[in-house]
Design an enzyme around this catalytic site. Structure first.
Site, PDB file in Angstrom:
ATOM      1  N   HIS A 141      65.657 135.274  63.340  1.00 40.31           N
ATOM      2  CA  HIS A 141      65.770 135.131  61.871  1.00 40.31           C
ATOM      3  C   HIS A 141      64.586 134.343  61.291  1.00 40.31           C
ATOM      4  CE1 HIS A 141      66.798 130.910  62.408  1.00 40.31           C
ATOM      5  NE2 HIS A 141      67.501 131.306  63.461  1.00 40.31           N
ATOM      6  N   THR A 153      71.186 123.322  64.606  1.00 40.27           N
ATOM      7  CA  THR A 153      72.006 124.238  63.802  1.00 40.27           C
ATOM      8  C   THR A 153      73.115 124.900  64.613  1.00 40.27           C
ATOM      9  OG1 THR A 153      69.944 124.712  62.647  1.00 40.27           O
ATOM     10  CG2 THR A 153      71.850 126.024  62.042  1.00 40.27           C
ATOM     11  N   GLY A 154      72.752 125.579  65.700  1.00 41.45           N
ATOM     12  CA  GLY A 154      73.770 126.212  66.542  1.00 41.45           C
ATOM     13  C   GLY A 154      74.640 127.193  65.777  1.00 41.45           C
ATOM     14  N   ARG A 204      71.988 133.516  58.606  1.00 39.59           N
ATOM     15  CA  ARG A 204      70.516 133.475  58.650  1.00 39.59           C
ATOM     16  C   ARG A 204      69.966 134.719  59.356  1.00 39.59           C
ATOM     17  NH1 ARG A 204      72.741 129.543  61.975  1.00 39.59           N
ATOM     18  NH2 ARG A 204      71.842 129.078  64.028  1.00 39.59           N
ATOM     19  N   GLU A 257      73.491 132.043  67.878  1.00 32.17           N
ATOM     20  CA  GLU A 257      72.682 130.961  68.469  1.00 32.17           C
ATOM     21  C   GLU A 257      73.531 130.245  69.519  1.00 32.17           C
ATOM     22  OE1 GLU A 257      70.315 129.546  69.755  1.00 32.17           O
ATOM     23  OE2 GLU A 257      69.047 129.140  68.014  1.00 32.17           O
ATOM     24  N   ARG A 258      72.878 129.567  70.467  1.00 33.87           N
ATOM     25  CA  ARG A 258      73.610 128.763  71.437  1.00 33.87           C
ATOM     26  C   ARG A 258      74.339 127.635  70.654  1.00 33.87           C
ATOM     27  NH1 ARG A 258      71.512 124.676  75.055  1.00 33.87           N
ATOM     28  NH2 ARG A 258      69.351 124.901  74.541  1.00 33.87           N
ATOM     29  N   HIS A 259      75.570 127.320  71.076  1.00 31.03           N
ATOM     30  CA  HIS A 259      76.331 126.263  70.402  1.00 31.03           C
ATOM     31  C   HIS A 259      75.733 124.911  70.783  1.00 31.03           C
ATOM     32  CE1 HIS A 259      79.517 123.841  68.857  1.00 31.03           C
ATOM     33  NE2 HIS A 259      80.144 124.904  68.393  1.00 31.03           N
ATOM     34  N   HIS A 317      68.715 134.949  67.393  1.00 27.71           N
ATOM     35  CA  HIS A 317      68.374 133.518  67.273  1.00 27.71           C
ATOM     36  C   HIS A 317      67.456 133.102  68.422  1.00 27.71           C
ATOM     37  CE1 HIS A 317      71.550 132.950  64.234  1.00 27.71           C
ATOM     38  NE2 HIS A 317      72.030 134.018  64.827  1.00 27.71           N
TER      39      HIS A 317
HETATM   40  O1  2PG Z   1      68.931 124.214  66.014  1.00 31.02           O
HETATM   41  C1  2PG Z   1      69.097 125.332  66.545  1.00 31.02           C
HETATM   42  O2  2PG Z   1      70.141 125.971  66.488  1.00 31.02           O
HETATM   43  C2  2PG Z   1      67.945 125.936  67.334  1.00 31.02           C
HETATM   44  C3  2PG Z   1      67.251 127.031  66.624  1.00 31.02           C
HETATM   45  O3  2PG Z   1      66.903 126.749  65.324  1.00 31.02           O
HETATM   46  O4  2PG Z   1      67.034 124.913  67.560  1.00 31.02           O
HETATM   47  P1  2PG Z   1      66.166 124.726  68.876  1.00 31.02           P
HETATM   48  O5  2PG Z   1      64.815 125.300  68.524  1.00 31.02           O
HETATM   49  O6  2PG Z   1      66.154 123.247  69.010  1.00 31.02           O
HETATM   50  O7  2PG Z   1      66.824 125.415  70.006  1.00 31.02           O
END
Ligand code: 2PG
Length: 235
Positions: free
Chosen positions: A12, A24-25, A63, A90-92, A185
């Site tokens: 995104h 964010t997760g 997103r 996205e990963r939690h 993500h």
């Molecule tokens: O915060 C998040 O969910 C992820 C992606 O934006 O961040 P990171 O790049 O730290 O995995």
């Protein structure tokens, strides 16, 4: 006729919390102004390559969904069948969700934060109890019981839910020469890349996915990835 089948992966565009540097997760944060522009730009790059897709897939998070909408609009394929699935979420990020990444690094150190963000099996601290970052009661997740609902995910756990989706839903379509767009993500795409390219735990540590940059994977007749590259203005 080309014997390769192509899948376009797209992270995104920048989200409001990417902009604010917050974890964010599974929090359902929308695109920032810049993120909307990145999504439109991605659509233009895809359109220049003349892609005509058979299917599109995205997560349950806006997103990614809104990024897909911008792309479909730019390529004039708003009619495309779209499936939205939590498997591509996205990963939690557990108890880190909502927190500022710099503040977390001040408290726990850069190394710990890098491990939480990029290592294979390190798990962010789990969410405790029900707070505003807990989405377990959200109607879109009714298939989970509260016990099943993730309270945190390592990349390894993310791989465990992304790869069955890939193998059951996407792979048969590639076998049938279908062209696919997947808008997801940073970490759900890292999970797929680790699997597709057989990356080891050191290699995955350094892999970052840019926002709004289409990533093309080419697969041969036996559905092995033969090449991948980002589309950018030079292409
Ligand atoms: O915060 C998040 O969910 C992820 C992606 O934006 O961040 P990171 O790049 O730290 O995995």
């Amino acid at each position: 006729m080309s014997s390769v089948t192509r899948v376009v992966f797209l992270r995104h565009g920048q989200s409001k919390w990417n902009y604010e540097n917050r974890f964010t997760g599974w929090c359902d944060v929308d695109l920032s102004k810049k993120g909307c522009e990145e999504a439109k730009q991605a659509g233009m790059l895809i359109q220049k390559q003349g892609f005509i897709f058979d299917y599109a897939y995205t997560s349950l998070l806006k997103r990614a969904i809104h990024t897909l909408w911008y792309v479909l609009d730019k390529i004039d394929q708003a009619w495309l069948p779209v499936e939205k699935t939590w498997h591509l979420n996205e990963r939690h990020y557990g108890a880190l969700q909502g927190l500022n990444k710099t503040e977390v690094a001040k408290k726990y150190g850069d190394q710990q934060v890098k491990e939480w963000r990029r290592s294979f099996d390190s798990m962010p601290p789990p969410l405790h109890g029900i707070n505003q970052q807990f989405s377990g009661y959200d109607i879109r997740y009714t298939k989970f019981t509260l016990e099943q609902f993730p309270k945190s995910e390592s990349l390894a756990l993310t791989i465990n839910r992304v790869i069955p989706f890939w193998n059951n839903i996407i792979l048969p379509k590639i076998k049938n020469k279908k062209t696919i767009l997947i808008v997801a993500h940073g970490n759900s795409i890292r999970a797929l890349m680790k699997y597709l390219d057989g990356l080891n735990n050191e290699e995955i540590l350094e892999l970052n996915i840019p926002t709004g940059m289409p990533l093309i994977y080419e697969f041969n007749e036996v559905v092995k990835p033969v090449r991948h590259y980002y589309l950018n203005n030079i292409v």
